[in-house]
Enzyme design. Structure first.
Site, mmCIF file in Angstrom:
data_model
loop_
_atom_site.group_PDB
_atom_site.id
_atom_site.type_symbol
_atom_site.label_atom_id
_atom_site.label_comp_id
_atom_site.label_asym_id
_atom_site.label_seq_id
_atom_site.Cartn_x
_atom_site.Cartn_y
_atom_site.Cartn_z
ATOM 1 N N GLU A 24 0.817 -1.225 0.000
ATOM 2 C CA GLU A 24 0.000 0.000 0.000
ATOM 3 C C GLU A 24 0.847 1.270 0.000
ATOM 4 O OE1 GLU A 24 -1.510 1.764 3.481
ATOM 5 O OE2 GLU A 24 -1.403 -0.110 4.609
ATOM 6 N N LYS B 173 -4.972 10.764 1.063
ATOM 7 C CA LYS B 173 -5.181 9.385 1.517
ATOM 8 C C LYS B 173 -6.601 9.001 1.116
ATOM 9 C CE LYS B 173 -6.033 7.381 6.102
ATOM 10 N NZ LYS B 173 -5.948 7.655 7.546
ATOM 11 N N VAL C 247 -5.472 0.382 3.255
ATOM 12 C CA VAL C 247 -5.726 -1.060 3.164
ATOM 13 C C VAL C 247 -6.979 -1.317 2.316
ATOM 14 C CG1 VAL C 247 -6.397 -3.114 4.473
ATOM 15 C CG2 VAL C 247 -4.526 -1.666 5.289
ATOM 16 N N ASP D 275 -15.810 5.992 15.138
ATOM 17 C CA ASP D 275 -14.858 6.100 14.032
ATOM 18 C C ASP D 275 -14.338 4.697 13.740
ATOM 19 O OD1 ASP D 275 -12.705 6.465 12.310
ATOM 20 O OD2 ASP D 275 -11.867 8.173 13.392
ATOM 21 N N SER E 133 -12.708 2.280 10.675
ATOM 22 C CA SER E 133 -12.047 2.335 9.371
ATOM 23 C C SER E 133 -12.803 1.539 8.308
ATOM 24 C CB SER E 133 -10.636 1.772 9.507
ATOM 25 O OG SER E 133 -10.020 1.724 8.241
ATOM 26 N N ALA E 134 -12.792 2.078 7.094
ATOM 27 C CA ALA E 134 -13.370 1.363 5.946
ATOM 28 C C ALA E 134 -12.568 0.102 5.627
ATOM 29 C CB ALA E 134 -13.402 2.290 4.730
ATOM 30 N N ASP E 135 -11.388 -0.029 6.231
ATOM 31 C CA ASP E 135 -10.576 -1.230 6.009
ATOM 32 C C ASP E 135 -11.355 -2.500 6.349
ATOM 33 O OD1 ASP E 135 -8.481 0.449 5.385
ATOM 34 O OD2 ASP E 135 -7.297 0.005 7.180
ATOM 35 N N LYS F 120 -3.417 -1.477 14.402
ATOM 36 C CA LYS F 120 -2.591 -0.527 15.123
ATOM 37 C C LYS F 120 -3.091 -0.399 16.556
ATOM 38 C CE LYS F 120 -3.294 2.513 11.896
ATOM 39 N NZ LYS F 120 -3.526 1.973 10.583
HETATM 40 N N1 PSU Z 1 -0.536 0.549 9.001
HETATM 41 C C1 PSU Z 1 0.620 1.187 9.281
HETATM 42 N N2 PSU Z 1 0.721 2.507 8.974
HETATM 43 C C2 PSU Z 1 -0.302 3.179 8.337
HETATM 44 C C3 PSU Z 1 -1.510 2.480 8.033
HETATM 45 C C4 PSU Z 1 -1.568 1.172 8.397
HETATM 46 O O1 PSU Z 1 1.558 0.569 9.792
HETATM 47 O O2 PSU Z 1 -0.149 4.341 8.032
HETATM 48 C C5 PSU Z 1 -2.631 3.161 7.266
HETATM 49 C C6 PSU Z 1 -3.244 2.118 6.348
HETATM 50 O O3 PSU Z 1 -3.241 2.656 5.045
HETATM 51 C C7 PSU Z 1 -4.661 1.933 6.840
HETATM 52 C C8 PSU Z 1 -4.965 3.325 7.327
HETATM 53 O O4 PSU Z 1 -5.526 1.488 5.835
HETATM 54 O O5 PSU Z 1 -3.740 3.660 8.019
HETATM 55 C C9 PSU Z 1 -6.204 3.376 8.176
HETATM 56 O O6 PSU Z 1 -6.663 4.697 8.234
HETATM 57 P P1 PSU Z 1 -8.132 5.038 8.785
HETATM 58 O O7 PSU Z 1 -8.078 4.685 10.240
HETATM 59 O O8 PSU Z 1 -8.322 6.501 8.546
HETATM 60 O O9 PSU Z 1 -9.095 4.189 8.004
HETATM 61 MN MN MN Z 2 -11.377 6.738 10.515
#
Ligand code: PSU
Ligand code: MN
Length: 295
Positions: A16, A76, A96, A128, A130-132, A149
């Protein structure tokens, strides 16, 4: 979805671009990309960095395309905003969720990252997620990650994956890993100890369901962060990110950045180490999943 990709080599592994553009400090992105490229190739697999370049979803960026992307400070993008970046002809880094979408569009079935996005802490006050997570219900890609994380609510995220019916398996682990830590309170659905057995399950499952699988690979033991130090750094980083007024999509990069500062670079080192380990496992998995070509 139509995706541009060069002639991909054997056993492609998606990587990614959000991790590169927003997850690590500027100067660390290029060296990390080079290391991941080399690690995947060492396994006999083919790395394929994913991103949107001037509105074109691309799987397998060339070194100069990656340099162009990183210099452009790309937005992003998740599954909600991918189409907007395409329509506007923007450069965009894929998370992701959107890396899974692009990979699936190119027929790439293996993907390595650090940790997924998930359910943020304090969701009772402000939701909140994630769409992941939902992406796993839509795209047939095996994602190798070190859990989610640990800036997130790890146990709540594990439960959300369960709710979505996402298969979560452990490679040589019984517990759901928490990124900088090898174990959380949560468990995985099954443990696998060798890549061949894992590959045959994953191939079968992707074919059977047309949906994704999460493969958990805990951070290497010698890189794991001390639990006490970690919680102090996290408290400090959360304070800094909220003082800086980060909300929504900016939260993850802001907290990660603040963590790297608060820990004097220890969290960054751990982050890089686990991503490299995940790229290695994904490379082995992709090779084990590829059909044997008659020689
Ligand atoms: N894992 C990491 N570092 C990152 C991310 C994941 O070690 O920066 C990123 C990935 O791209 C993941 C995103 O999809 O953070 C999630 O962001 P959000 O919580 O806004 O969906
Ligand atoms: Mn988010």
């Amino acid at each position: 979805m139509r995706v541009r990709h060069p002639e991909l080599g054997p056993a492609p592994v998606a990587l990614e671009s959000t991790l590169l553009a927003h997850g690590v400090p500027r100067g660390a992105a290029r060296p990390l990309a080079d290391q991941l490229d080399a690690i995947v190739r060492t396994k006999g697999a083919t790395p394929a960095v994913c991103a949107v370049l001037a509105g074109v979803p691309t799987v397998g960026l060339s070194p100069s395309q990656l340099a162009e992307l990183l210099d452009a400070n790309p937005v992003k993008t998740n599954t909600a905003t991918l189409g907007l970046a395409i329509a506007a002809g923007r450069h965009a880094a894929t998370t992701v969720s959107t890396t899974m979408e692009l990979a699936a569009g190119a027929g790439v079935r293996t993907f390595a990252t650090g940790g997924l996005g998930g359910v943020h802490r304090g969701y009772a006050d402000r939701l909140d997620i994630s769409a992941d997570l939902a992406a796993f219900t839509r795209f047939p890609v095996a994602v190798v990650a070190s859990g989610v994380k640990s800036i997130l609510d790890v146990e709540a995220t594990r439960e959300a994956l369960e709710t979505l019916g996402v298969p979560v398996v452990g490679f040589r682990c019984d517990r759901f890993p928490a990124f900088y830590r090898r174990e959380s309170e949560a468990t995985v659905d099954e443990r696998f100890d060798d890549v061949r057995t894992l590959a045959s399950y994953v191939s079968m499952e992707l074919d059977r369901t047309g949906r994704g699988v999460l493969i958990c690979n805990p951070i290497p033991e010698r890189e794991e962060l001390d639990a006490g130090a970690w919680s102090l750094w996290l408290a400090e980083a959360e304070r800094r990110a909220s003082d800086a007024g980060a909300t929504g999509r900016a939260v993850t990069p802001a907290v990660l950045g603040a963590l790297h500062e608060a820990s004097g670079g220890r969290t960054l080192e751990a982050n890089l180490a686990l991503v490299r380990a995940n790229a290695a496992l994904a490379g082995e998995l992709a090779v084990a999943m590829s059909p044997i070509t008659p020689g």
